[in-house]
Design an enzyme around this catalytic site. Structure first.
Site, PDB file in Angstrom:
ATOM      1  N   CYS A  64      13.484 -47.457 -30.272  1.00  0.00           N
ATOM      2  CA  CYS A  64      14.819 -47.814 -29.776  1.00  0.00           C
ATOM      3  C   CYS A  64      15.473 -48.798 -30.745  1.00  0.00           C
ATOM      4  O   CYS A  64      14.841 -49.754 -31.203  1.00  0.00           O
ATOM      5  CB  CYS A  64      14.703 -48.441 -28.393  1.00  0.00           C
ATOM      6  N   CYS A  68      15.486 -55.830 -27.495  1.00  0.00           N
ATOM      7  CA  CYS A  68      15.059 -56.524 -26.269  1.00  0.00           C
ATOM      8  C   CYS A  68      13.641 -57.075 -26.466  1.00  0.00           C
ATOM      9  O   CYS A  68      12.696 -56.304 -26.658  1.00  0.00           O
ATOM     10  CB  CYS A  68      15.107 -55.560 -25.086  1.00  0.00           C
ATOM     11  N   CYS A  71      10.440 -55.617 -24.741  1.00  0.00           N
ATOM     12  CA  CYS A  71      10.258 -54.170 -24.601  1.00  0.00           C
ATOM     13  C   CYS A  71       9.318 -53.536 -25.630  1.00  0.00           C
ATOM     14  O   CYS A  71       9.533 -53.632 -26.839  1.00  0.00           O
ATOM     15  CB  CYS A  71      11.609 -53.478 -24.644  1.00  0.00           C
ATOM     16  N   CYS A 108      13.112 -41.036 -11.475  1.00  0.00           N
ATOM     17  CA  CYS A 108      13.910 -41.859 -12.393  1.00  0.00           C
ATOM     18  C   CYS A 108      13.527 -41.541 -13.838  1.00  0.00           C
ATOM     19  O   CYS A 108      12.366 -41.733 -14.219  1.00  0.00           O
ATOM     20  CB  CYS A 108      13.634 -43.334 -12.153  1.00  0.00           C
ATOM     21  N   CYS A 139      17.736 -40.339 -10.664  1.00  0.00           N
ATOM     22  CA  CYS A 139      18.128 -41.618 -11.265  1.00  0.00           C
ATOM     23  C   CYS A 139      17.897 -41.504 -12.765  1.00  0.00           C
ATOM     24  O   CYS A 139      16.925 -40.873 -13.195  1.00  0.00           O
ATOM     25  CB  CYS A 139      17.277 -42.747 -10.695  1.00  0.00           C
ATOM     26  N   CYS A 199      21.700 -49.088  -9.776  1.00  0.00           N
ATOM     27  CA  CYS A 199      20.398 -49.740  -9.723  1.00  0.00           C
ATOM     28  C   CYS A 199      20.437 -50.791 -10.837  1.00  0.00           C
ATOM     29  O   CYS A 199      20.530 -50.438 -12.012  1.00  0.00           O
ATOM     30  CB  CYS A 199      19.302 -48.703  -9.976  1.00  0.00           C
ATOM     31  N   ARG A 271      13.609 -53.797  -5.194  1.00  0.00           N
ATOM     32  CA  ARG A 271      12.391 -53.125  -5.657  1.00  0.00           C
ATOM     33  C   ARG A 271      11.411 -54.086  -6.319  1.00  0.00           C
ATOM     34  O   ARG A 271      11.762 -54.802  -7.269  1.00  0.00           O
ATOM     35  CB  ARG A 271      12.719 -51.982  -6.622  1.00  0.00           C
TER      36      ARG A 271
HETATM   37  N1  SAM Z   1      16.932 -48.173 -22.796  1.00  0.00           N
HETATM   38  C1  SAM Z   1      17.544 -48.258 -21.531  1.00  0.00           C
HETATM   39  C2  SAM Z   1      18.085 -49.635 -21.219  1.00  0.00           C
HETATM   40  O1  SAM Z   1      17.500 -50.618 -21.659  1.00  0.00           O
HETATM   41  O2  SAM Z   1      19.095 -49.723 -20.533  1.00  0.00           O
HETATM   42  C3  SAM Z   1      16.663 -47.798 -20.399  1.00  0.00           C
HETATM   43  C4  SAM Z   1      15.170 -48.083 -20.392  1.00  0.00           C
HETATM   44  S1  SAM Z   1      14.681 -49.786 -20.318  1.00  0.00           S
HETATM   45  C5  SAM Z   1      12.957 -49.678 -20.658  1.00  0.00           C
HETATM   46  C6  SAM Z   1      14.820 -50.205 -18.595  1.00  0.00           C
HETATM   47  C7  SAM Z   1      14.437 -51.592 -18.141  1.00  0.00           C
HETATM   48  O3  SAM Z   1      13.040 -51.725 -18.142  1.00  0.00           O
HETATM   49  C8  SAM Z   1      14.907 -52.766 -18.967  1.00  0.00           C
HETATM   50  O4  SAM Z   1      16.230 -53.100 -18.706  1.00  0.00           O
HETATM   51  C9  SAM Z   1      13.973 -53.871 -18.497  1.00  0.00           C
HETATM   52  O5  SAM Z   1      14.532 -54.570 -17.420  1.00  0.00           O
HETATM   53  C10 SAM Z   1      12.729 -53.102 -18.055  1.00  0.00           C
HETATM   54  N2  SAM Z   1      11.596 -53.405 -18.922  1.00  0.00           N
HETATM   55  C11 SAM Z   1      11.407 -52.967 -20.180  1.00  0.00           C
HETATM   56  N3  SAM Z   1      10.260 -53.459 -20.705  1.00  0.00           N
HETATM   57  C12 SAM Z   1       9.710 -54.235 -19.732  1.00  0.00           C
HETATM   58  C13 SAM Z   1       8.530 -55.034 -19.676  1.00  0.00           C
HETATM   59  N4  SAM Z   1       7.699 -55.148 -20.703  1.00  0.00           N
HETATM   60  N5  SAM Z   1       8.263 -55.694 -18.530  1.00  0.00           N
HETATM   61  C14 SAM Z   1       9.111 -55.591 -17.477  1.00  0.00           C
HETATM   62  N6  SAM Z   1      10.238 -54.857 -17.485  1.00  0.00           N
HETATM   63  C15 SAM Z   1      10.542 -54.200 -18.602  1.00  0.00           C
HETATM   64 FE1  SF4 Z   2      15.634 -50.027 -25.889  1.00  0.00          FE
HETATM   65 FE2  SF4 Z   2      13.687 -51.137 -24.471  1.00  0.00          FE
HETATM   66 FE3  SF4 Z   2      15.987 -52.432 -24.784  1.00  0.00          FE
HETATM   67 FE4  SF4 Z   2      15.903 -50.184 -23.238  1.00  0.00          FE
HETATM   68  S1  SF4 Z   2      14.863 -52.130 -22.838  1.00  0.00           S
HETATM   69  S2  SF4 Z   2      17.447 -50.740 -24.779  1.00  0.00           S
HETATM   70  S3  SF4 Z   2      14.334 -49.017 -24.352  1.00  0.00           S
HETATM   71  S4  SF4 Z   2      14.536 -51.912 -26.423  1.00  0.00           S
END
Ligand code: SAM
Ligand code: SF4
Ligand code: DTB
Length: 357
Positions: A64, A68, A71, A108, A139, A199, A271
């Site tokens: 990606c 973040c 992530c 989802c 979702c 959500c 949730r």
């Molecule tokens: N890429 C898209 C986005 O960020 O909008 C969708 C997928 S992203 C993985 C969805 C959510 O997963 C993130 O906004 C975050 O809140 C949660 N998430 C991701 N990595 C995580 C982690 N290591 N622990 C807890 N929540 C996590």
């Molecule tokens: Fe990409 Fe992970 Fe951020 Fe979603 S949460 S935008 S998958 S880096």
């Protein structure tokens, strides 16, 4: 708030003007007072012994472009995750069938994108239509959307769009620099205007302060309409991400977050999301007492582990919780899953019989 407040009084009481001082005062109450208040609000709006279950699938994994810090799928960090292209529609539908078979009512689908591209949209829309045709709620979480994409998703029958605010506006810039808070709010606005359900929630355990936790809930509760679904994640610490060594969240503080979310957004499903693998059963029971009434169900989240489905059914059975049914058929599937889990539990040496202890 007393236990005798009627549900009608509570529903006419939705607020969108919470201040930081008020929300912090909720957090700072004695734990038992907070839980009592949250459970009272919960009972005014929901059957306290029903929990909604959703299953996640990563339809496009890794690489990606966003940064973040929590992530495992960000291309900025080396987490050893195997990247995958967008899954074939048929494969997604097979996974949805599996989710339905274990009793999930919502499927989802998540993609590690900054935003969907024009070439991917037709496949994504096919996925929505296919899953919808299986009588599952749909979702998706695909990153930022433009208005055209939002309309197309709504037109295909998408029920929910997940897009988390993650934390307070103040702390956000310490966690993500490649997408702004304002862009997130804009996407949520498009989703709402297109008539889909929202959500949106966040993560605890990223080093945020109490003000940040309160600030996130205020952002969500003060939206023109509350998100129908509010996922509260506990950080899953993944090796290779900048937050791999973040301090643990105090379990009681996590429960407080759920309770305050319940009080601020009485009609929303709250949730208990990522992080359940690191929670014991007692903590999860407290989460339900605090008003959490939805979980991710199935042995995988997007890329990390989630409790096995039969373990969740055993826990539900021990707590007298039933999965929230979307329809009669789902109820029968759940019942069968519960009965199976109970049979397995009886044979398990780990079963702790509180009554005979
Ligand atoms: N890429 C898209 C986005 O960020 O909008 C969708 C997928 S992203 C993985 C969805 C959510 O997963 C993130 O906004 C975050 O809140 C949660 N998430 C991701 N990595 C995580 C982690 N290591 N622990 C807890 N929540 C996590
Ligand atoms: Fe990409 Fe992970 Fe951020 Fe979603 S949460 S935008 S998958 S880096
Ligand atoms: C949400 O709030 N949590 C889910 C879902 N929405 C998309 C994702 C959790 C991801 C946890 C890390 C992983 O499995 O990759």
């Amino acid at each position: 708030m007393s236990a005798s407040v009627s549900s009608t009084a509570l529903s006419s009481n939705l607020r969108h003007d919470w201040s930081l001082a008020e929300v912090k005062a909720l957090f700072e109450q004695p734990f038992n007072d907070l839980l009592f208040q949250a459970q009272t609000v919960h009972r005014g709006h929901f059957n306290a012994n029903r929990v909604q279950v959703s299953t996640l699938l990563s339809i496009k994994t890794g690489a990606c472009p966003e940064d973040c810090k929590y992530c495992p799928q960000s291309g900025h960090y080396n987490t050893g995750l195997e990247k995958e292209k967008l899954l074939e529609v048929q494969k997604v539908l097979e996974e949805a069938a599996r989710a339905k078979a274990i009793g999930s009512t919502r499927f989802c689908m998540g993609a590690a994108w900054k935003h969907p591209s024009a070439k991917d949209m037709p496949y994504v829309l096919e996925m929505v239509k296919g899953v919808k045709a299986m009588d599952l709620e749909t979702c998706m979480t695909l990153g930022k959307l433009d208005q055209e994409q939002t309309a197309a998703l709504a037109g295909a029958g998408l029920d929910y769009y997940n897009h988390n605010l993650d934390t307070s506006p103040e702390f956000y810039t310490s966690i993500i620099t490649t997408r702004t808070y304002g862009e997130r709010l804009q996407t949520l606005g498009y989703v709402r205007d297109a008539g889909m359900k929202i959500c949106s929630g966040g993560i605890l355990g990223m080093g945020e302060s109490l003000d940040d936790r309160a600030g996130l809930l205020i952002q969500l509760a003060n939206l023109p309409e509350h998100p129908e679904s509010v996922p509260i994640n506990m950080l899953v610490k993944v090796k290779g991400t900048p937050l791999e060594n973040a301090d643990d969240v105090d379990p009681f503080d996590f429960i407080r977050m759920l309770a305050v979310a319940r009080i601020l957004m009485p009609q929303s499903h709250v949730r208990l999301s990522a992080g359940r693998e690191a929670m014991n059963e007692q903590m999860q029971a407290l989460a339900f007492l605090a008003g959490a009434n939805s979980i991710f169900y199935g042995d995988k989240l997007l890329t990390t582990a989630n409790p096995q489905a039969d373990k969740d059914m055993q826990l539900f059975a021990r707590l007298g919780i039933k999965p929230e049914a979307r329809e009669e058929y789902a109820d029968e599937v759940h019942q069968a899953a519960i009965e199976q889990a109970l049979i397995e539990q009886r044979g398990s040496q780990q079963f702790y019989n509180a009554a005979s202890a």
